[in-house]
Design a protein around this motif. Structure first.
Motif, PDB file in Angstrom:
ATOM      1  N   THR A 129       0.852  -1.177   0.000  1.00 17.45           N
ATOM      2  CA  THR A 129       0.000   0.000   0.000  1.00 17.45           C
ATOM      3  C   THR A 129       0.894   1.235   0.000  1.00 17.45           C
ATOM      4  OG1 THR A 129      -1.768  -1.095   1.240  1.00 17.45           O
ATOM      5  CG2 THR A 129      -1.748   1.313   1.264  1.00 17.45           C
ATOM      6  N   THR A 130       0.693   2.099  -0.965  1.00 22.00           N
ATOM      7  CA  THR A 130       1.472   3.335  -1.047  1.00 22.00           C
ATOM      8  C   THR A 130       0.620   4.490  -0.549  1.00 22.00           C
ATOM      9  OG1 THR A 130       2.704   2.524  -2.959  1.00 22.00           O
ATOM     10  CG2 THR A 130       2.723   4.893  -2.580  1.00 22.00           C
ATOM     11  N   VAL A 131       1.145   5.258   0.387  1.00 18.37           N
ATOM     12  CA  VAL A 131       0.422   6.409   0.929  1.00 18.37           C
ATOM     13  C   VAL A 131       1.231   7.669   0.649  1.00 18.37           C
ATOM     14  CG1 VAL A 131      -0.535   7.493   2.983  1.00 18.37           C
ATOM     15  CG2 VAL A 131      -0.611   5.004   2.745  1.00 18.37           C
ATOM     16  N   PRO A 132       0.703   8.605  -0.138  1.00 20.60           N
ATOM     17  CA  PRO A 132       1.458   9.826  -0.430  1.00 20.60           C
ATOM     18  C   PRO A 132       1.624  10.696   0.810  1.00 20.60           C
ATOM     19  CG  PRO A 132      -0.774   9.999  -1.268  1.00 20.60           C
ATOM     20  CD  PRO A 132      -0.607   8.584  -0.813  1.00 20.60           C
ATOM     21  N   LEU A 133       2.790  11.304   0.939  1.00 17.92           N
ATOM     22  CA  LEU A 133       3.076  12.239   2.021  1.00 17.92           C
ATOM     23  C   LEU A 133       3.267  13.610   1.383  1.00 17.92           C
ATOM     24  CD1 LEU A 133       3.660  12.835   4.978  1.00 17.92           C
ATOM     25  CD2 LEU A 133       6.054  12.226   4.577  1.00 17.92           C
ATOM     26  N   LEU A 134       2.327  14.523   1.648  1.00 19.49           N
ATOM     27  CA  LEU A 134       2.280  15.815   0.989  1.00 19.49           C
ATOM     28  C   LEU A 134       2.598  16.945   1.959  1.00 19.49           C
ATOM     29  CD1 LEU A 134      -1.075  15.150  -0.883  1.00 19.49           C
ATOM     30  CD2 LEU A 134       1.229  14.863  -1.797  1.00 19.49           C
ATOM     31  N   PRO A 135       3.140  18.058   1.459  1.00 19.49           N
ATOM     32  CA  PRO A 135       3.413  19.194   2.343  1.00 19.49           C
ATOM     33  C   PRO A 135       2.134  19.890   2.781  1.00 19.49           C
ATOM     34  CG  PRO A 135       3.899  19.779   0.074  1.00 19.49           C
ATOM     35  CD  PRO A 135       3.590  18.305   0.081  1.00 19.49           C
ATOM     36  N   CYS A 136       2.134  20.342   3.998  1.00 20.88           N
ATOM     37  CA  CYS A 136       0.961  21.017   4.573  1.00 20.88           C
ATOM     38  C   CYS A 136       1.362  22.417   5.024  1.00 20.88           C
ATOM     39  CB  CYS A 136       0.421  20.205   5.739  1.00 20.88           C
ATOM     40  SG  CYS A 136      -0.947  20.985   6.623  1.00 20.88           S
ATOM     41  N   ALA A 137       0.838  23.439   4.343  1.00 21.69           N
ATOM     42  CA  ALA A 137       1.172  24.821   4.693  1.00 21.69           C
ATOM     43  C   ALA A 137       0.334  25.328   5.861  1.00 21.69           C
ATOM     44  CB  ALA A 137       0.967  25.729   3.475  1.00 21.69           C
ATOM     45  N   SER A 138      -0.841  24.748   6.063  1.00 25.93           N
ATOM     46  CA  SER A 138      -1.715  25.167   7.157  1.00 25.93           C
ATOM     47  C   SER A 138      -2.546  23.980   7.607  1.00 25.93           C
ATOM     48  CB  SER A 138      -2.642  26.313   6.709  1.00 25.93           C
ATOM     49  OG  SER A 138      -3.665  26.528   7.655  1.00 25.93           O
TER      50      SER A 138
ATOM     51  N   SER B  49       3.671  22.346  -4.970  1.00 26.57           N
ATOM     52  CA  SER B  49       3.893  21.710  -3.680  1.00 26.57           C
ATOM     53  C   SER B  49       4.123  20.212  -3.798  1.00 26.57           C
ATOM     54  CB  SER B  49       2.709  21.998  -2.758  1.00 26.57           C
ATOM     55  OG  SER B  49       2.465  23.390  -2.697  1.00 26.57           O
ATOM     56  N   GLY B  50       3.146  19.501  -4.284  1.00 21.76           N
ATOM     57  CA  GLY B  50       3.237  18.054  -4.389  1.00 21.76           C
ATOM     58  C   GLY B  50       1.979  17.530  -5.031  1.00 21.76           C
ATOM     59  N   GLY B  51       1.825  16.227  -5.031  1.00 20.79           N
ATOM     60  CA  GLY B  51       0.621  15.669  -5.620  1.00 20.79           C
ATOM     61  C   GLY B  51       0.689  14.167  -5.700  1.00 20.79           C
ATOM     62  N   CYS B  52      -0.406  13.582  -6.140  1.00 20.08           N
ATOM     63  CA  CYS B  52      -0.454  12.137  -6.323  1.00 20.08           C
ATOM     64  C   CYS B  52      -1.528  11.794  -7.336  1.00 20.08           C
ATOM     65  CB  CYS B  52      -0.705  11.428  -4.999  1.00 20.08           C
ATOM     66  SG  CYS B  52      -2.375  11.629  -4.351  1.00 20.08           S
TER      67      CYS B  52
ATOM     68  N   SER C 223     -11.606  11.575 -18.688  1.00 20.48           N
ATOM     69  CA  SER C 223     -10.999  10.453 -17.974  1.00 20.48           C
ATOM     70  C   SER C 223     -10.215  10.887 -16.746  1.00 20.48           C
ATOM     71  CB  SER C 223     -10.070   9.675 -18.914  1.00 20.48           C
ATOM     72  OG  SER C 223      -9.081  10.527 -19.463  1.00 20.48           O
ATOM     73  N   ARG C 224     -10.287  12.178 -16.400  1.00 24.25           N
ATOM     74  CA  ARG C 224      -9.591  12.626 -15.190  1.00 24.25           C
ATOM     75  C   ARG C 224     -10.115  13.971 -14.721  1.00 24.25           C
ATOM     76  NH1 ARG C 224      -3.379  13.402 -16.474  1.00 24.25           N
ATOM     77  NH2 ARG C 224      -3.612  11.270 -17.255  1.00 24.25           N
ATOM     78  N   PHE C 225      -9.863  14.275 -13.463  1.00 25.81           N
ATOM     79  CA  PHE C 225     -10.094  15.605 -12.911  1.00 25.81           C
ATOM     80  C   PHE C 225      -9.119  15.793 -11.758  1.00 25.81           C
ATOM     81  CE2 PHE C 225     -12.799  13.048 -10.141  1.00 25.81           C
ATOM     82  CZ  PHE C 225     -12.593  13.596  -8.892  1.00 25.81           C
ATOM     83  N   THR C 226      -8.984  17.037 -11.300  1.00 30.61           N
ATOM     84  CA  THR C 226      -7.977  17.354 -10.292  1.00 30.61           C
ATOM     85  C   THR C 226      -8.563  18.138  -9.125  1.00 30.61           C
ATOM     86  OG1 THR C 226      -6.257  17.455 -11.987  1.00 30.61           O
ATOM     87  CG2 THR C 226      -5.758  18.502  -9.871  1.00 30.61           C
ATOM     88  N   LEU C 227      -8.191  17.720  -7.918  1.00 31.67           N
ATOM     89  CA  LEU C 227      -8.439  18.497  -6.702  1.00 31.67           C
ATOM     90  C   LEU C 227      -7.136  19.217  -6.358  1.00 31.67           C
ATOM     91  CD1 LEU C 227     -10.262  16.130  -4.167  1.00 31.67           C
ATOM     92  CD2 LEU C 227     -11.151  18.286  -5.056  1.00 31.67           C
TER      93      LEU C 227
ATOM     94  N   ASN D  85      -1.253  21.342  -3.364  1.00 33.92           N
ATOM     95  CA  ASN D  85      -1.067  19.962  -3.805  1.00 33.92           C
ATOM     96  C   ASN D  85      -2.150  19.582  -4.809  1.00 33.92           C
ATOM     97  OD1 ASN D  85       1.115  19.194  -1.916  1.00 33.92           O
ATOM     98  ND2 ASN D  85      -0.464  19.507  -0.358  1.00 33.92           N
ATOM     99  N   SER D  86      -1.799  18.769  -5.793  1.00 27.98           N
ATOM    100  CA  SER D  86      -2.754  18.311  -6.795  1.00 27.98           C
ATOM    101  C   SER D  86      -3.043  16.824  -6.605  1.00 27.98           C
ATOM    102  CB  SER D  86      -2.203  18.544  -8.207  1.00 27.98           C
ATOM    103  OG  SER D  86      -2.061  19.922  -8.475  1.00 27.98           O
ATOM    104  N   ILE D  87      -4.305  16.498  -6.384  1.00 29.09           N
ATOM    105  CA  ILE D  87      -4.750  15.105  -6.276  1.00 29.09           C
ATOM    106  C   ILE D  87      -5.517  14.812  -7.562  1.00 29.09           C
ATOM    107  CG2 ILE D  87      -5.869  13.411  -4.813  1.00 29.09           C
ATOM    108  CD1 ILE D  87      -3.690  15.149  -3.417  1.00 29.09           C
ATOM    109  N   ILE D  88      -4.910  14.010  -8.435  1.00 22.76           N
ATOM    110  CA  ILE D  88      -5.453  13.788  -9.772  1.00 22.76           C
ATOM    111  C   ILE D  88      -6.120  12.418  -9.846  1.00 22.76           C
ATOM    112  CG2 ILE D  88      -4.946  13.779 -12.240  1.00 22.76           C
ATOM    113  CD1 ILE D  88      -2.381  15.339 -11.596  1.00 22.76           C
ATOM    114  N   PHE D  89      -7.409  12.412 -10.094  1.00 24.80           N
ATOM    115  CA  PHE D  89      -8.171  11.180 -10.238  1.00 24.80           C
ATOM    116  C   PHE D  89      -8.175  10.784 -11.715  1.00 24.80           C
ATOM    117  CE2 PHE D  89      -9.356  12.789  -6.204  1.00 24.80           C
ATOM    118  CZ  PHE D  89      -9.766  11.723  -5.435  1.00 24.80           C
ATOM    119  N   ILE D  90      -7.731   9.565 -12.004  1.00 25.49           N
ATOM    120  CA  ILE D  90      -7.569   9.109 -13.383  1.00 25.49           C
ATOM    121  C   ILE D  90      -8.280   7.774 -13.582  1.00 25.49           C
ATOM    122  CG2 ILE D  90      -5.909   8.469 -15.173  1.00 25.49           C
ATOM    123  CD1 ILE D  90      -3.856  10.192 -13.818  1.00 25.49           C
TER     124      ILE D  90
END
Length: 263
Positions: free
Chosen positions: A30-39, A90-93, A134-138, A144-149
């Motif tokens: 199981t891979t869990v992304p670790l993203l930066p948190c500014a607040s 910042s980051g993303g997954c 076929s995709r969208f982004t939060l 950070n960008s969370i891209i659903f594909i």
């Protein structure tokens, strides 16, 4: 006589080991992304509004958040010094799913309930979803960008517009690529605005209308004036068939009926 140590050949994809007490590597990680948190506060507020639950949170001696929604886990750590969320570097997954539409629907429904609207510009936000996409982004408050594909998304995509298309149709395809795959609404706006000026006169009224609707939508997202494009759109003479095609292709745009010229 039993051997306490012997050579073991693992199944394909596993490692070879010599000790029966040592585990093998198996493809169930199981891979869990670790993203930066500014607040911490803004991050929690946004994701909890979407329905995520905090399974762990701390602010001191350092930031660490663990959030979960459905089968998705996102973890957050300290932001690097000088991080500017507005730059969105910042980051993303990537989140691979069977179908992206239900996820987009769940998130925009949650946004409307909490914020009273869909967050489509600034930070945080969600990209618009075009039926069949076929995709969208939060994009979260930290940039950070969370891209659903969608898993069956075509392996080969034409970045920059299909070479099979010409004129305004090619520009529209180019704008779609910029929005959905490169996440660059501003560049999509610039490219489509230029194309309308160059090719608009040679396009049919319905093609012009579709391009102008996309420009209005993009202008709203990037906080640009919509008046020039609304004026041009309402000046077009559209047939019943034209309107049906526009509504069929762009019915997902919330303000579409208000933009179109009166019947």
């Amino acid at each position: 006589m039993c051997e306490s140590r012997r050579r073991v050949r693992a199944s394909p994809g596993d490692l070879e080991v010599n000790d029966l007490s040592e585990p093998t590597v198996r493809p169930n990680e199981t891979t869990v992304p670790l993203l930066p948190c500014a607040s911490v506060e803004e991050t929690l507020a946004f994701y909890e509004a979407l329905g995520f639950k905090a399974t762990y949170k701390q602010s001191k001696p350092y930031v660490y958040l663990a959030l979960q929604w459905s089968g998705l886990q996102l973890h957050f750590g300290p932001a690097p010094k000088g991080l500017d969320p507005a730059r969105e570097e910042s980051g993303g997954c990537l989140v691979m799913v069977d179908a992206v539409a239900p996820y987009h629907t769940a998130f925009v429904t949650a946004m409307r309930q909490v914020y009273g609207k869909v967050l489509s510009s600034g930070l945080p936000r969600i990209t618009r979803y075009r039926p069949g996409a076929s995709r969208f982004t939060l994009t979260d408050p930290s940039g950070n960008s969370i891209i659903f594909i969608q898993r069956d998304e075509p392996a080969e995509l034409e970045y920059g517009g299909s070479k099979k298309l010409t004129g305004l149709a090619r520009a529209l395809d180019n704008a779609r690529i910029l929005r959905e795959f490169k996440q660059d609404d501003r560049q999509a706006f610039r490219a489509l605005k230029s194309a309308v000026r160059r090719h608009g006169a040679d396009a049919s009224p319905v093609e012009q209308a579709i391009a102008l609707c996309h420009l209005i939508d993009l202008a709203i997202v990037i906080d640009e004036p919509t008046d020039p494009w609304l004026t041009d759109l309402r000046g077009l003479e559209l047939t019943t068939d034209d309107r049906q095609r526009i509504e069929s292709e762009l019915g997902y745009l919330v303000g579409l009926q208000e933009w179109l010229p009166p019947q």
